[in-house]
Design an enzyme around this catalytic site. Sequence first.
Site, PDB file in Angstrom:
ATOM      1  N   CYS A 162       1.064  -1.231   0.077  1.00  0.00           N
ATOM      2  CA  CYS A 162      -0.215  -0.073  -0.007  1.00  0.00           C
ATOM      3  C   CYS A 162       0.956   1.202   0.110  1.00  0.00           C
ATOM      4  O   CYS A 162       2.124   1.073  -0.271  1.00  0.00           O
ATOM      5  CB  CYS A 162      -1.094  -0.198   1.076  1.00  0.00           C
ATOM      6  SG  CYS A 162      -0.542   0.190   2.955  1.00  0.00           S
ATOM      7  N   CYS A 199      -4.247  -1.033  -1.783  1.00  0.00           N
ATOM      8  CA  CYS A 199      -4.827   0.253  -1.979  1.00  0.00           C
ATOM      9  C   CYS A 199      -4.733   0.731  -3.437  1.00  0.00           C
ATOM     10  O   CYS A 199      -4.018   0.246  -4.005  1.00  0.00           O
ATOM     11  CB  CYS A 199      -4.118   1.370  -0.989  1.00  0.00           C
ATOM     12  SG  CYS A 199      -2.563   1.889  -1.574  1.00  0.00           S
ATOM     13  N   CYS A 234       5.577   0.198 -10.181  1.00  0.00           N
ATOM     14  CA  CYS A 234       6.376  -0.703  -9.180  1.00  0.00           C
ATOM     15  C   CYS A 234       7.843  -0.997  -9.684  1.00  0.00           C
ATOM     16  O   CYS A 234       8.105  -1.082 -10.611  1.00  0.00           O
ATOM     17  CB  CYS A 234       5.616  -2.165  -8.938  1.00  0.00           C
ATOM     18  SG  CYS A 234       3.920  -1.955  -8.401  1.00  0.00           S
TER      19      CYS A 234
END
Length: 166
Positions: free
Chosen positions: A12, A88, A96
């Site tokens: 998250c 989230c 990422c």
Amino acid sequence: MEQKIYNVLFLCTGNSARSILAEKLMGHWGKGKFKTYSAGSHPNGKVNPFALKLLEARGLSIESLRSKSWDEFAVEGAPFLDFVFTVCDNAAGEVCPYWPGQPMTAHWGVEDPAAVEGTDEEKLAAFRKIAGYLENRIKLFAALPIEKLDNMKIKEEIDSIGKIKD
């Protein structure tokens, strides 16, 4: 034959509430099958006290919990990840890092209980609700016969679990 232990990372933004809850709940429900971690794209440096209170009330250890960056899992020597779940919407929309092992990913977004305003009891109730949502998904995931499924079916299943209406 020894059973494979799968490494699971929950992400998250702040790594203070949702991913922390998911890490410990997955560790509980997936004990012996999964090793769990959590991290944040922009860790805030401390775990939310309501998350800690909820986990302790469930008898889960909070000793090793800390808010940490996802960068810790994208460096040489980091655990080889099998699964990465965003919990989230903010983290799901971010780029990422490269994860060693090219894990399967899925989005299991839930509301941020840390954003709830009100009394301590109202805040704790929000954490209980989100923990329940995550726990339902985690139980389904932990029950999957991963070793018997091909990657396409596993991806289908983990995406489907993330779409469950709580």
